[in-house]
Design a protein around this motif. Structure first.
Motif, PDB file in Angstrom:
ATOM      1  N   THR A 186      -3.063  10.855  10.637  1.00 56.55           N
ATOM      2  CA  THR A 186      -3.353   9.416  10.704  1.00 56.55           C
ATOM      3  C   THR A 186      -4.552   9.156  11.608  1.00 56.55           C
ATOM      4  OG1 THR A 186      -1.027   8.853  10.359  1.00 56.55           O
ATOM      5  CG2 THR A 186      -2.421   7.145  11.292  1.00 56.55           C
ATOM      6  N   TRP A 189      -7.767   9.981   9.854  1.00 57.00           N
ATOM      7  CA  TRP A 189      -8.183   8.920   8.922  1.00 57.00           C
ATOM      8  C   TRP A 189      -8.644   7.672   9.666  1.00 57.00           C
ATOM      9  CZ3 TRP A 189      -9.770   9.623   4.313  1.00 57.00           C
ATOM     10  CH2 TRP A 189      -9.283  10.683   3.554  1.00 57.00           C
ATOM     11  N   TRP A 193     -12.173   5.836   8.965  1.00 57.53           N
ATOM     12  CA  TRP A 193     -12.224   4.421   8.614  1.00 57.53           C
ATOM     13  C   TRP A 193     -12.967   3.573   9.641  1.00 57.53           C
ATOM     14  CZ3 TRP A 193     -11.380   1.452   4.530  1.00 57.53           C
ATOM     15  CH2 TRP A 193     -10.575   1.911   3.486  1.00 57.53           C
ATOM     16  N   GLN A 232       0.650   0.880   3.850  1.00 62.70           N
ATOM     17  CA  GLN A 232       0.074   2.006   3.119  1.00 62.70           C
ATOM     18  C   GLN A 232      -1.404   1.788   2.816  1.00 62.70           C
ATOM     19  OE1 GLN A 232       3.059   0.725   2.413  1.00 62.70           O
ATOM     20  NE2 GLN A 232       4.476   2.435   2.550  1.00 62.70           N
ATOM     21  N   TRP A 233      -2.136   2.887   2.797  1.00 61.54           N
ATOM     22  CA  TRP A 233      -3.566   2.900   2.469  1.00 61.54           C
ATOM     23  C   TRP A 233      -4.417   2.167   3.496  1.00 61.54           C
ATOM     24  CZ3 TRP A 233      -3.579   6.579  -0.856  1.00 61.54           C
ATOM     25  CH2 TRP A 233      -2.555   6.680  -1.786  1.00 61.54           C
ATOM     26  N   THR A 234      -3.907   2.018   4.690  1.00 65.38           N
ATOM     27  CA  THR A 234      -4.695   1.437   5.784  1.00 65.38           C
ATOM     28  C   THR A 234      -4.564   2.344   7.010  1.00 65.38           C
ATOM     29  OG1 THR A 234      -3.036   0.125   7.000  1.00 65.38           O
ATOM     30  CG2 THR A 234      -3.908  -0.818   4.941  1.00 65.38           C
ATOM     31  N   GLN A 237      -1.103   1.710  10.643  1.00 68.83           N
ATOM     32  CA  GLN A 237       0.343   1.884  10.686  1.00 68.83           C
ATOM     33  C   GLN A 237       0.924   2.052  12.093  1.00 68.83           C
ATOM     34  OE1 GLN A 237       2.031   4.196   7.390  1.00 68.83           O
ATOM     35  NE2 GLN A 237      -0.021   4.355   6.524  1.00 68.83           N
TER      36      GLN A 237
END
Length: 246
Positions: A186, A189, A193, A232-234, A237
């Motif tokens: 995470t 990512w 991002w 999800q997809w961000t 979290q």
């Protein structure tokens, strides 16, 4: 190897978002984002977010009346109020002061106020969290911040203002997305991002260790938990939730 992967994936994402980068370079993205895109996005996003966090918000704000003044009145200051998504969770008859640096939330905020007649709304102040000078020292019982400290310019400055406006024994309630564990996928990512996310979503950083700033502030008591919100997809979290007492 991980650094190379992060760099490669970051560049790929930036390439996909190239039109936004071009608009930003031309000085066109920020005014468009603040006036149109971000208010529109948040109005839609908070519906999903409240659905995902409804139980947590109910539990978080459940004891808010414990911080009312001796007469039983509760004054709440919400910083970065946005569209007013938290109003439904506040206790009846409390007095609410709203601040946000973006005046273009006013329309959605007015709609939320009309839908929450159980509250007494005082005013909407256009101000950043770092400068709450229109709010007097030691004048509010509770300060609320949700999804705000991710995008302010100076987290420590905001927390100092929170402590200034809180009465002695008052509470700062927070629900914020934060950086993941550095050894996790995470977090990788989040690094990928981060540059594009901050540009598109008005300065929102997915990698802040906000809990550290709260723990360093001069609160007498802190109740803080790390939780996972299934967005999800961000990169959003990992969260912290809780309150700190002045």
């Amino acid at each position: 190897m991980a650094d190379v992967m992060v760099l490669f994936l970051t560049l790929c994402l930036q390439l996909l978002a190239l039109p936004v980068y071009v608009l930003s370079y031309l000085g066109l993205w920020e005014p468009f984002c603040k006036k149109f895109f971000f208010p529109f996005f948040m109005e839609k996003f908070v519906v999903i977010y409240n659905w995902k966090t409804s139980r947590q918000k109910q539990d978080l704000f459940r004891n808010m009346m414990e911080f009312a003044d001796p007469s039983g009145k509760l004054t709440v200051l919400e910083i970065g109020c946005g569209t007013g998504t938290n109003f439904q969770f506040f206790p009846p008859n409390c007095r609410v002061i709203c601040t946000d640096p973006n005046p273009h939330f006013r329309q959605s905020l007015t709609k939320s106020m009309a839908q929450n007649q159980h509250l007494q709304f005082d005013q909407f102040i256009v101000a950043s969290g770092e400068d709450l000078s229109q709010v007097a020292d030691a004048s509010v019982d509770v300060v609320v911040s949700t999804l705000v400290l991710c995008s302010v310019k100076n987290v420590e400055g905001v927390l100092k203002e929170v402590c200034r406006v809180l009465k002695s024994g008052g509470a700062f309630y927070f629900l914020e997305h934060v950086a993941a564990d550095h050894s996790s996928w995470t977090y990788l990512w989040q690094q990928v991002w981060s540059p594009t996310w901050k540009l598109i979503f008005d300065g929102c950083s997915p990698m802040r260790e906000t809990w550290a700033a709260i723990e360093k502030e001069n609160f007498s008591e802190i109740k803080l938990q790390h939780i996972h919100v299934p967005l999800q997809w961000t990169p959003l979290q990992p969260h912290i939730i809780g309150y700190a007492v002045k």
